[in-house]
Design a protein around this motif. Structure first.
Motif, PDB file in Angstrom:
ATOM      1  N   ALA A   1      -2.576  -4.370 -14.296  1.00 13.59           N
ATOM      2  CA  ALA A   1      -2.678  -5.484 -15.247  1.00 13.59           C
ATOM      3  C   ALA A   1      -3.136  -6.753 -14.529  1.00 13.59           C
ATOM      4  N   ARG A   2      -2.583  -6.981 -13.334  1.00 11.98           N
ATOM      5  CA  ARG A   2      -3.008  -8.144 -12.557  1.00 11.98           C
ATOM      6  C   ARG A   2      -4.469  -8.000 -12.127  1.00 11.98           C
ATOM      7  N   TRP A   3      -4.865  -6.777 -11.776  1.00  8.57           N
ATOM      8  CA  TRP A   3      -6.254  -6.544 -11.381  1.00  8.57           C
ATOM      9  C   TRP A   3      -7.204  -6.887 -12.538  1.00  8.57           C
ATOM     10  N   ARG A   4      -6.859  -6.427 -13.734  1.00  7.64           N
ATOM     11  CA  ARG A   4      -7.713  -6.722 -14.904  1.00  7.64           C
ATOM     12  C   ARG A   4      -7.796  -8.227 -15.152  1.00  7.64           C
TER      13      ARG A   4
ATOM     14  N   ALA B   1      -9.271  -9.273  -4.467  1.00  5.28           N
ATOM     15  CA  ALA B   1      -9.260  -8.389  -3.295  1.00  5.28           C
ATOM     16  C   ALA B   1      -7.824  -8.110  -2.846  1.00  5.28           C
ATOM     17  N   ASP B   2      -6.960  -9.124  -2.918  1.00  5.08           N
ATOM     18  CA  ASP B   2      -5.557  -8.933  -2.533  1.00  5.08           C
ATOM     19  C   ASP B   2      -4.882  -7.912  -3.446  1.00  5.08           C
ATOM     20  N   THR B   3      -5.186  -7.983  -4.733  1.00 10.59           N
ATOM     21  CA  THR B   3      -4.595  -7.037  -5.674  1.00 10.59           C
ATOM     22  C   THR B   3      -5.134  -5.632  -5.417  1.00 10.59           C
ATOM     23  N   GLU B   4      -6.432  -5.523  -5.107  1.00 11.82           N
ATOM     24  CA  GLU B   4      -7.002  -4.214  -4.790  1.00 11.82           C
ATOM     25  C   GLU B   4      -6.364  -3.634  -3.532  1.00 11.82           C
TER      26      GLU B   4
ATOM     27  N   ALA C   1       8.459  -9.065  -6.637  1.00 13.01           N
ATOM     28  CA  ALA C   1       8.341  -9.280  -8.085  1.00 13.01           C
ATOM     29  C   ALA C   1       7.510 -10.521  -8.378  1.00 13.01           C
ATOM     30  N   ALA C   2       7.670 -11.553  -7.545  1.00  7.35           N
ATOM     31  CA  ALA C   2       6.913 -12.794  -7.752  1.00  7.35           C
ATOM     32  C   ALA C   2       5.460 -12.624  -7.347  1.00  7.35           C
ATOM     33  N   ALA C   3       5.229 -11.799  -6.310  1.00  5.21           N
ATOM     34  CA  ALA C   3       3.879 -11.627  -5.781  1.00  5.21           C
ATOM     35  C   ALA C   3       3.734 -10.194  -5.260  1.00  5.21           C
ATOM     36  N   PRO C   4       3.364  -9.253  -6.142  1.00  4.35           N
ATOM     37  CA  PRO C   4       3.248  -7.850  -5.706  1.00  4.35           C
ATOM     38  C   PRO C   4       2.216  -7.631  -4.611  1.00  4.35           C
TER      39      PRO C   4
END
Ligand SMILES: [Zn+2]
Length: 138
Positions: free
Chosen positions: A19-22, A66-69, A96-99
């Motif tokens: 969801a964050r990636w999208r 890129a961080d999320t990937e 939880a705050a920053a996966p």
């Protein structure tokens, strides 16, 4: 499987990260489009500043994407939720705050002064979603 790993595997984190990636991909698309639209306009002082601001925002958004990937990759390969430097489980509240977090609270502060030992780190943990790899590390 170690007990502390149970919460950092499986579909829950994948759904959160996807969801964050999208969201981040959409942000990159929108900022890039806005930047190119701004640069297509006749050059002017206010427009140049706006284009530069949009470009900076797009660069930040791309790094966040890129961080999320990278976090999705760690989830797939088993490293998610553990510090990349010392392998300590990352505290759940930070995750939880920053996966996308890559380091535990101790190693995370080392980004300010790479090479310091844990004992010399007095700074409080940072809740930064897009942590960078400290200079000099692979
Ligand atoms: Zn660590």
């Amino acid at each position: 499987m170690r007990a502390e790993d149970k919460d950092t595997r499986g579909p829950r984190w994948r759904a959160i990260l996807e969801a964050r990636w999208r969201d981040r991909l959409q942000e990159v698309i929108e900022l890039s489009g806005a930047y190119y639209a701004a640069t297509a306009e006749p050059a002017g002082g206010i427009e140049d500043r706006r284009a530069r601001r949009l470009l900076r925002q797009a660069v930040v958004a791309r790094q966040r994407l890129a961080d999320t990937e990278a976090a999705l990759t760690r989830l797939a390969t088993g490293g998610f939720g553990r510090c990349e430097q010392c392998a300590t489980p990352i505290v759940p509240v930070l995750l939880a705050a920053a996966p996308e977090t890559r380091y535990c609270t101790r190693c995370g502060t080392a980004e300010i002064a790479p090479g310091n030992g844990h004992k010399e780190r007095a700074a409080p943990p940072r809740l930064v979603p897009a942590q960078r790899i400290p200079a000099g590390r692979p």
